[in-house]
Design an enzyme around this catalytic site. Structure first.
Site, short mmCIF file in Angstrom:
data_model
loop_
_atom_site.label_atom_id
_atom_site.label_comp_id
_atom_site.label_asym_id
_atom_site.label_seq_id
_atom_site.Cartn_x
_atom_site.Cartn_y
_atom_site.Cartn_z
N CYS A 1 30.45 5.76 3.44
CA CYS A 1 31.02 5.65 2.10
C CYS A 1 30.45 4.41 1.40
CB CYS A 1 32.54 5.56 2.16
SG CYS A 1 33.37 7.11 2.57
N GLY B 1 7.61 22.53 13.70
CA GLY B 1 8.08 23.14 14.94
C GLY B 1 8.60 24.55 14.82
N HIS C 1 11.27 38.48 4.06
CA HIS C 1 10.30 37.63 4.74
C HIS C 1 9.68 36.59 3.81
CE1 HIS C 1 7.71 36.94 8.29
NE2 HIS C 1 6.81 36.54 7.39
N ARG D 1 0.84 -1.19 0.00
CA ARG D 1 0.00 0.00 0.00
C ARG D 1 0.87 1.24 0.00
NH1 ARG D 1 -2.49 0.12 4.82
NH2 ARG D 1 -1.21 -1.61 5.51
N SER E 1 8.42 28.34 15.12
CA SER E 1 7.50 29.28 15.77
C SER E 1 7.47 30.61 15.02
CB SER E 1 7.89 29.49 17.23
OG SER E 1 9.27 29.73 17.34
N CYS F 1 34.52 3.18 5.86
CA CYS F 1 33.47 4.03 6.44
C CYS F 1 32.12 3.54 5.95
CB CYS F 1 33.73 5.47 6.03
SG CYS F 1 32.31 6.55 6.19
N HIS G 1 14.83 30.69 8.81
CA HIS G 1 15.94 30.68 9.76
C HIS G 1 16.33 29.25 10.11
CE1 HIS G 1 12.48 30.12 12.45
NE2 HIS G 1 13.31 29.63 13.35
N CYS H 1 7.24 40.79 12.35
CA CYS H 1 8.30 39.78 12.36
C CYS H 1 9.62 40.39 12.82
CB CYS H 1 8.45 39.20 10.96
SG CYS H 1 9.88 38.13 10.82
N HIS I 1 9.63 33.35 9.25
CA HIS I 1 10.76 33.92 8.52
C HIS I 1 11.90 32.89 8.46
CE1 HIS I 1 12.88 37.85 7.41
NE2 HIS I 1 13.81 36.90 7.29
ZN LIG Z 1 10.20 38.38 8.58
ZN LIG Z 2 33.08 8.10 4.67
#
Ligand SMILES: [Zn+2]
Ligand SMILES: [Zn+2]
Ligand SMILES: [Zn+2]
Length: 339
Positions: free
Chosen positions: A203, A163, A117, A20, A165, A200, A170, A39, A168
């Protein structure tokens, strides 16, 4: 039949629904939309944030040096007004019976990615995205000098559902006096793999490619927790973000922009979280850990099963997610010729 897949780095299992399988249009699409209003991150409102820590202010015509906390910047870093941790004081780690406690010492900074903005990280010109990445590096190099900090995490919440708040554009930085558990799991897993194989794991990791350029691979991991989870890794092994050679930042900006535009195209400007996973500050150069960006669009909710088990149900096989992202065209419109 759903499939169980084990992440080769941390050993975490995920359930991948295959029968599905959800396509991009199957997810409730609550695309991020701007609401506007006052803002504090906007151009001209510099006095409404705590005093800036650093800013890029191009000064092409010479003239007097630009003033702090004034307009004219392209990227600006300020302390978080409501920090999760406080910058002053000592750790004073102590035992309380079987428990450990210490003071909530750390740094919590906001990187304002543009004065505009209405812009988003995806829509900024590559040169401006590169400036944001340079700012991350500047801040890491500066905070690394503080011996109280063991880890510096850079992350971004885009959209309220992820999340954020303030809408603008950031990112945030948190310098921590301890190593975060997810990073410890990756470090330990990568170290074990390295001891066993002398290679690694990042990698080696099995991958479904989404995009690539000269220096970076964008891929869907083998056992992603979330639908359309995507990683960006440098092709050349490098354990710490801030140690990347300067010419890499140009191609990282391009890789990041391409991924964000593809996600906007396929998933309708989704809310998302983005984290940079890099080596701990006191162990910046090693052969087993490989810094990377994890991009996680917010399409599903984490619920009882995930909280109770630490394993995840992912309704979109990474092969399919990668195919949608790979095929999404994000050609820049050709700029109209002047004159
Ligand atoms: Zn702003
Ligand atoms: Zn690596
Ligand atoms: Zn990671």
């Amino acid at each position: 039949m759903p499939e169980l897949r084990k992440d080769p780095i941390v050993g975490r299992w995920v359930i991948i629904s295959t029968d599905r399988a959800k396509r991009p249009t199957d997810f409730a699409r609550d695309g991020v939309k701007l609401k506007g209003g006052f803002c504090p991150f906007c151009y001209g409102n510099e006095s409404k944030t705590p005093p800036e820590i650093q800013a890029y202010r191009p000064n092409p015509n010479g003239g007097p040096p630009p003033q702090r906390d004034s307009p004219g910047w392209t990227v600006r870093v300020v302390p978080n007004k409501f920090p999760a941790l406080g910058i002053e004081g000592s750790l004073s780690r102590q035992a309380e019976g079987m428990f450990d406690r210490m003071n909530g010492v750390g740094a919590h900074e906001v990187i304002i990615e543009t004065p505009d903005h209405s812009a988003s990280l995806a829509t900024l010109p590559p040169k401006r995205i590169e400036d944001v990445l340079w700012t991350f590096r500047d801040r890491i190099l500066d905070l690394k000098k503080d011996r109280r900090f063991k880890y510096i995490l850079i992350f971004k919440n885009h959209g309220e559902a992820a999340g954020a708040s303030l809408e603008h554009a950031h990112s945030q930085l948190i310098a921590l006096p301890i190593l975060p558990i997810y990073v410890v799991e990756e470090l330990e897993g990568a170290k074990q793999y390295y001891i066993y194989k002398e290679r690694c794991v990042f990698c080696d990791v099995i991958r479904q490619e989404v995009a690539e350029n000269q220096d970076f691979l964008t891929l869907a991991p083998y056992a992603p927790r979330f639908p359309f989870e995507t990683w960006i890794l440098p092709k050349q092994h490098e354990s710490a973000f801030e140690n990347s050679s300067s010419q890499l930042f140009e191609n990282l900006a391009k890789a990041l922009k391409t991924l964000l535009l593809k996600a906007d195209r396929v998933l309708d400007n989704p809310p998302y979280n983005l984290v940079i996973h890099t080596s701990p500050v006191q162990d910046p150069t090693n052969d087993h850990y490989h810094w990377h960006i994890e991009f996680m669009p917010k399409l599903t909710k984490t619920a009882g099963f995930e909280w109770g088990t630490g394993f995840y149900i992912n309704p979109t096989p990474p092969e399919e997610a990668a195919k949608f992202l790979r095929e999404a065209s994000v050609e820049e419109p050709v700029p109209a010729t002047v004159g």
